[in-house]
Design a protein around this motif. Structure first.
Motif, PDB file in Angstrom:
ATOM      1  N   VAL A   9       0.868  -1.171   0.000  1.00  0.00           N
ATOM      2  CA  VAL A   9       0.000   0.000   0.000  1.00  0.00           C
ATOM      3  C   VAL A   9       0.901   1.215   0.000  1.00  0.00           C
ATOM      4  O   VAL A   9       1.767   1.353   0.862  1.00  0.00           O
ATOM      5  N   LEU A  10       0.705   2.095  -0.974  1.00  0.00           N
ATOM      6  CA  LEU A  10       1.486   3.327  -1.079  1.00  0.00           C
ATOM      7  C   LEU A  10       0.509   4.478  -1.216  1.00  0.00           C
ATOM      8  O   LEU A  10      -0.117   4.668  -2.262  1.00  0.00           O
ATOM      9  N   ASP A  11       0.321   5.220  -0.145  1.00  0.00           N
ATOM     10  CA  ASP A  11      -0.640   6.321  -0.128  1.00  0.00           C
ATOM     11  C   ASP A  11      -0.236   7.309   0.960  1.00  0.00           C
ATOM     12  O   ASP A  11       0.293   6.899   1.997  1.00  0.00           O
ATOM     13  N   THR A  12      -0.496   8.589   0.725  1.00  0.00           N
ATOM     14  CA  THR A  12      -0.146   9.594   1.734  1.00  0.00           C
ATOM     15  C   THR A  12      -1.088   9.569   2.933  1.00  0.00           C
ATOM     16  O   THR A  12      -0.715   9.999   4.016  1.00  0.00           O
ATOM     17  N   ASP A  36       5.756   7.257   1.569  1.00  0.00           N
ATOM     18  CA  ASP A  36       6.787   7.895   0.758  1.00  0.00           C
ATOM     19  C   ASP A  36       7.124   6.999  -0.434  1.00  0.00           C
ATOM     20  O   ASP A  36       7.575   5.860  -0.246  1.00  0.00           O
ATOM     21  N   PRO A  37       6.918   7.487  -1.665  1.00  0.00           N
ATOM     22  CA  PRO A  37       7.161   6.638  -2.834  1.00  0.00           C
ATOM     23  C   PRO A  37       8.614   6.225  -3.007  1.00  0.00           C
ATOM     24  O   PRO A  37       8.884   5.098  -3.448  1.00  0.00           O
ATOM     25  N   ASP A  58      -1.674  11.100  -5.301  1.00  0.00           N
ATOM     26  CA  ASP A  58      -1.117  12.362  -4.806  1.00  0.00           C
ATOM     27  C   ASP A  58      -0.030  12.062  -3.782  1.00  0.00           C
ATOM     28  O   ASP A  58      -0.264  12.070  -2.579  1.00  0.00           O
ATOM     29  N   LEU A  59       1.156  11.784  -4.286  1.00  0.00           N
ATOM     30  CA  LEU A  59       2.287  11.420  -3.439  1.00  0.00           C
ATOM     31  C   LEU A  59       3.352  12.507  -3.481  1.00  0.00           C
ATOM     32  O   LEU A  59       3.472  13.213  -4.487  1.00  0.00           O
ATOM     33  N   PRO A  60       4.153  12.634  -2.415  1.00  0.00           N
ATOM     34  CA  PRO A  60       5.241  13.611  -2.431  1.00  0.00           C
ATOM     35  C   PRO A  60       6.408  13.109  -3.293  1.00  0.00           C
ATOM     36  O   PRO A  60       6.595  11.897  -3.448  1.00  0.00           O
ATOM     37  N   GLY A  64       1.790   9.335  -8.281  1.00  0.00           N
ATOM     38  CA  GLY A  64       1.396   7.985  -8.659  1.00  0.00           C
ATOM     39  C   GLY A  64       1.680   7.664 -10.118  1.00  0.00           C
ATOM     40  O   GLY A  64       2.030   6.527 -10.452  1.00  0.00           O
ATOM     41  N   PHE A  65       1.564   8.659 -10.990  1.00  0.00           N
ATOM     42  CA  PHE A  65       1.864   8.438 -12.402  1.00  0.00           C
ATOM     43  C   PHE A  65       3.349   8.131 -12.595  1.00  0.00           C
ATOM     44  O   PHE A  65       3.716   7.292 -13.406  1.00  0.00           O
ATOM     45  N   GLY A  66       4.186   8.794 -11.822  1.00  0.00           N
ATOM     46  CA  GLY A  66       5.622   8.518 -11.862  1.00  0.00           C
ATOM     47  C   GLY A  66       5.939   7.115 -11.359  1.00  0.00           C
ATOM     48  O   GLY A  66       6.811   6.434 -11.907  1.00  0.00           O
TER      49      GLY A  66
END
Length: 138
Positions: A9-12, A36-37, A58-60, A64-66
């Motif tokens: 799970v990767l989410d702010t 943190d991605p 919406d990640l720092p 997410g597209f990156g």
């Protein structure tokens, strides 16, 4: 018995991470969470791909597209199935862009337990070896 999945799970949102962690772990799967991605990508580089990735957009540092672009560019990580998490404010264009960028599914927040469990079970059926699928049908 279904095999245990490795799920990231990767989410702010700490709330979204915790909700997904609880739902997925109750289903008997291994789950690791990141806000943190860059930290998540380092983890993947060290420990290899997860089966599923629940990905906020919406990640720092790297959005997410990156992250989706990075996954497509790394042969070792291409096997991961990204499920994008969109907020209720996100429109159809963002949904389409996420799918075009490599998301296998899109889930709109707020997160609903039955939808998450359904996605995980769908992945298990889809990824099961052919012999296992034949046995399940018989």
């Amino acid at each position: 018995m279904e095999r245990q999945l490795r799920i990231m799970v990767l989410d702010t949102s700490a709330t979204s991470r915790k909700i997904l962690e609880v739902i997925v772990s109750r289903e008997g799967h291994e789950v690791v969470c990141f806000g943190d991605p860059l930290e998540a990508l380092r983890f993947l580089g060290r420990y290899g791909p997860a089966d599923l990735l629940f990905l906020g957009m919406d990640l720092p540092k790297v959005d997410g597209f990156g992250v989706l672009k990075h996954l497509r560019g790394e042969p070792l990580l291409r096997s991961m199935v990204p499920i994008v998490l969109l907020s209720s404010r996100d429109g159809i264009l963002r949904r389409v862009r996420a799918r075009l960028s490599g998301a296998q599914r899109v889930v709109r927040k707020p997160l609903v337990q039955s939808r998450i469990v359904s996605l995980v079970c769908e992945y298990q059926r889809w990824s099961a070896p052919v012999s296992s699928r034949a046995a399940q049908k018989g």
